[in-house]
Design a protein around this motif. Structure first.
Motif, PDB file in Angstrom:
ATOM      1  N   LEU A 111     -20.764  32.106 -13.131  1.00  0.00           N
ATOM      2  CA  LEU A 111     -19.549  31.903 -12.350  1.00  0.00           C
ATOM      3  C   LEU A 111     -18.861  33.235 -12.068  1.00  0.00           C
ATOM      4  N   ASP A 112     -18.337  33.396 -10.863  1.00  0.00           N
ATOM      5  CA  ASP A 112     -17.678  34.650 -10.487  1.00  0.00           C
ATOM      6  C   ASP A 112     -16.501  34.977 -11.391  1.00  0.00           C
ATOM      7  N   ARG A 113     -15.764  33.956 -11.808  1.00  0.00           N
ATOM      8  CA  ARG A 113     -14.551  34.206 -12.578  1.00  0.00           C
ATOM      9  C   ARG A 113     -14.839  34.437 -14.061  1.00  0.00           C
ATOM     10  N   VAL A 114     -16.072  34.226 -14.499  1.00  0.00           N
ATOM     11  CA  VAL A 114     -16.431  34.423 -15.903  1.00  0.00           C
ATOM     12  C   VAL A 114     -17.026  35.821 -16.071  1.00  0.00           C
ATOM     13  N   THR A 115     -16.396  36.622 -16.904  1.00  0.00           N
ATOM     14  CA  THR A 115     -16.853  38.007 -17.117  1.00  0.00           C
ATOM     15  C   THR A 115     -17.733  38.146 -18.350  1.00  0.00           C
ATOM     16  N   GLY A 116     -17.848  37.084 -19.149  1.00  0.00           N
ATOM     17  CA  GLY A 116     -18.715  37.134 -20.313  1.00  0.00           C
ATOM     18  C   GLY A 116     -18.741  35.812 -21.033  1.00  0.00           C
ATOM     19  N   VAL A 117     -19.851  35.530 -21.719  1.00  0.00           N
ATOM     20  CA  VAL A 117     -19.955  34.343 -22.563  1.00  0.00           C
ATOM     21  C   VAL A 117     -20.319  34.787 -23.972  1.00  0.00           C
ATOM     22  N   GLY A 118     -19.733  34.119 -24.964  1.00  0.00           N
ATOM     23  CA  GLY A 118     -19.952  34.510 -26.347  1.00  0.00           C
ATOM     24  C   GLY A 118     -19.967  33.321 -27.282  1.00  0.00           C
ATOM     25  N   LEU A 119     -19.874  33.621 -28.557  1.00  0.00           N
ATOM     26  CA  LEU A 119     -19.826  32.608 -29.606  1.00  0.00           C
ATOM     27  C   LEU A 119     -18.516  32.743 -30.365  1.00  0.00           C
ATOM     28  N   LEU A 120     -17.973  31.624 -30.810  1.00  0.00           N
ATOM     29  CA  LEU A 120     -16.826  31.606 -31.719  1.00  0.00           C
ATOM     30  C   LEU A 120     -17.209  30.658 -32.839  1.00  0.00           C
ATOM     31  N   SER A 121     -17.511  31.232 -34.025  1.00  0.00           N
ATOM     32  CA  SER A 121     -18.185  30.431 -35.045  1.00  0.00           C
ATOM     33  C   SER A 121     -17.849  30.885 -36.450  1.00  0.00           C
ATOM     34  N   ASN A 122     -17.843  29.916 -37.358  1.00  0.00           N
ATOM     35  CA  ASN A 122     -17.828  30.217 -38.788  1.00  0.00           C
ATOM     36  C   ASN A 122     -19.239  30.651 -39.183  1.00  0.00           C
ATOM     37  N   VAL A 123     -19.473  31.937 -39.265  1.00  0.00           N
ATOM     38  CA  VAL A 123     -20.820  32.426 -39.556  1.00  0.00           C
ATOM     39  C   VAL A 123     -20.729  33.896 -39.942  1.00  0.00           C
ATOM     40  N   ASP A 124     -21.716  34.367 -40.698  1.00  0.00           N
ATOM     41  CA  ASP A 124     -21.874  35.795 -40.930  1.00  0.00           C
ATOM     42  C   ASP A 124     -22.654  36.382 -39.765  1.00  0.00           C
ATOM     43  N   ASP A 125     -22.375  37.633 -39.423  1.00  0.00           N
ATOM     44  CA  ASP A 125     -22.972  38.235 -38.233  1.00  0.00           C
ATOM     45  C   ASP A 125     -24.498  38.243 -38.273  1.00  0.00           C
ATOM     46  N   ASP A 126     -25.078  38.554 -39.435  1.00  0.00           N
ATOM     47  CA  ASP A 126     -26.540  38.631 -39.495  1.00  0.00           C
ATOM     48  C   ASP A 126     -27.180  37.266 -39.292  1.00  0.00           C
ATOM     49  N   LEU A 127     -26.517  36.212 -39.737  1.00  0.00           N
ATOM     50  CA  LEU A 127     -27.052  34.864 -39.527  1.00  0.00           C
ATOM     51  C   LEU A 127     -26.921  34.454 -38.065  1.00  0.00           C
ATOM     52  N   ALA A 128     -25.839  34.838 -37.420  1.00  0.00           N
ATOM     53  CA  ALA A 128     -25.682  34.533 -35.993  1.00  0.00           C
ATOM     54  C   ALA A 128     -26.817  35.143 -35.185  1.00  0.00           C
ATOM     55  N   ARG A 129     -27.232  36.349 -35.568  1.00  0.00           N
ATOM     56  CA  ARG A 129     -28.301  37.013 -34.821  1.00  0.00           C
ATOM     57  C   ARG A 129     -29.647  36.311 -34.960  1.00  0.00           C
ATOM     58  N   LEU A 130     -29.804  35.487 -35.994  1.00  0.00           N
ATOM     59  CA  LEU A 130     -31.053  34.750 -36.191  1.00  0.00           C
ATOM     60  C   LEU A 130     -31.165  33.525 -35.294  1.00  0.00           C
ATOM     61  N   THR A 131     -30.058  33.059 -34.758  1.00  0.00           N
ATOM     62  CA  THR A 131     -30.061  31.804 -34.012  1.00  0.00           C
ATOM     63  C   THR A 131     -30.630  31.979 -32.616  1.00  0.00           C
ATOM     64  N   ARG A 132     -31.165  30.912 -32.073  1.00  0.00           N
ATOM     65  CA  ARG A 132     -31.669  30.931 -30.702  1.00  0.00           C
ATOM     66  C   ARG A 132     -30.547  31.121 -29.697  1.00  0.00           C
ATOM     67  N   ALA A 133     -29.347  30.670 -30.036  1.00  0.00           N
ATOM     68  CA  ALA A 133     -28.220  30.790 -29.121  1.00  0.00           C
ATOM     69  C   ALA A 133     -27.797  32.238 -28.917  1.00  0.00           C
ATOM     70  N   HIS A 134     -28.037  33.081 -29.905  1.00  0.00           N
ATOM     71  CA  HIS A 134     -27.581  34.470 -29.823  1.00  0.00           C
ATOM     72  C   HIS A 134     -28.140  35.165 -28.587  1.00  0.00           C
ATOM     73  N   ALA A 135     -29.357  34.851 -28.206  1.00  0.00           N
ATOM     74  CA  ALA A 135     -29.988  35.498 -27.052  1.00  0.00           C
ATOM     75  C   ALA A 135     -29.367  35.068 -25.724  1.00  0.00           C
ATOM     76  N   LEU A 136     -28.557  34.006 -25.735  1.00  0.00           N
ATOM     77  CA  LEU A 136     -27.978  33.486 -24.498  1.00  0.00           C
ATOM     78  C   LEU A 136     -26.608  34.069 -24.195  1.00  0.00           C
ATOM     79  N   VAL A 137     -26.039  34.830 -25.129  1.00  0.00           N
ATOM     80  CA  VAL A 137     -24.665  35.312 -24.973  1.00  0.00           C
ATOM     81  C   VAL A 137     -24.611  36.828 -25.084  1.00  0.00           C
ATOM     82  N   ASP A 138     -23.445  37.374 -24.766  1.00  0.00           N
ATOM     83  CA  ASP A 138     -23.199  38.809 -24.907  1.00  0.00           C
ATOM     84  C   ASP A 138     -23.034  39.115 -26.392  1.00  0.00           C
ATOM     85  N   PRO A 139     -23.874  39.954 -26.984  1.00  0.00           N
ATOM     86  CA  PRO A 139     -23.751  40.233 -28.421  1.00  0.00           C
ATOM     87  C   PRO A 139     -22.420  40.843 -28.818  1.00  0.00           C
ATOM     88  N   ASP A 140     -21.735  41.487 -27.876  1.00  0.00           N
ATOM     89  CA  ASP A 140     -20.417  42.047 -28.178  1.00  0.00           C
ATOM     90  C   ASP A 140     -19.337  40.971 -28.226  1.00  0.00           C
TER      91      ASP A 140
END
Length: 224
Positions: A111-140
């Protein structure tokens, strides 16, 4: 606009993925328990403990304490919980996304009005990187409980997420009852993505935006 997604309910079919591992553990040890029973008992303790958790407690520590309590409830040896949790975390890359996720997230990101997509989650960073969803969002834009120093459903994690993406507007896509309620009560624009096993908290605010398939998200976000 920044759009964040809940990791373990909205994007990942966590119950299916984690239950497979618990089922394998139960079979190896001869436990007369299904993987779903172990998962559901653990998940209940997890949610209760996360409600009270504060830094410097980590997601991993909460999960371990929850699994020890779950094993005790089920008449199992709680001393096995730390090693079993480590085994469970090793299987996170195998936990499936809901079938509509990849296309739905990509449509929102486009979408033109969306400048980024991310995650908002109860998780440790290293575990988030293991998920399949991590590849779909901006890591920052992985806004974890570790990064923000707070756990859902406390208002702090949502207000700190707003600060983290400012001056952009934050929109959060949530599925679980506590996440929908927590975001709305913190004043965040929230879209509920209905998932099996999740309902709206009957004592909380009603979400003004709700979809039953991630394919519908882009149209809703475009209108916010």
């Amino acid at each position: 606009m920044i759009v964040t997604f809940d990791l373990f309910s909205a994007l990942t079919d966590t119950r299916t993925g984690a239950s497979r591992t618990f089922a394998a553990i139960a079979a190896e040890r001869g436990w007369d328990l299904s993987g779903e029973t172990v998962y559901d008992t653990w998940d209940g303790h997890n949610k209760a403990l996360q409600r009270e958790a504060r830094p410097p407690t980590s997601f991993r520590e909460v999960s371990r304490t929850a699994l020890e309590a779950a094993y005790a409830d089920l008449g199992l040896d709680a001393a096995l919980a730390p090693s079993d949790l480590a085994r469970l975390h090793e299987t996170i890359p195998d936990w499936p996304l809901w079938p509509d996720v990849a296309a739905g997230v990509a449509a929102v990101a486009g979408l033109d009005r969306v400048t980024g997509v991310g995650l908002l989650s109860n998780v440790d960073d290293d575990l988030a990187r293991l998920t399949r969803a991590h590849a779909l969002v901006d890591p920052d834009l992985v806004l974890s409980s570790q990064r923000l120093g707070a756990f859902k459903p406390s208002a702090e994690i949502y207000t700190r997420a707003v600060d983290a993406v400012a001056p952009a507007r934050l929109v959060h896509v949530a599925a679980s009852a506590r996440d929908v309620r927590g975001a709305l009560e913190a004043g965040i624009t929230a879209v509920r993505l209905a998932r099996p096993g999740h309902v709206v908290d009957p004592t909380g605010p009603r979400p003004p935006h709700e979809v039953r398939d991630a394919a519908e998200l882009a149209a809703v976000v475009a209108g916010l």
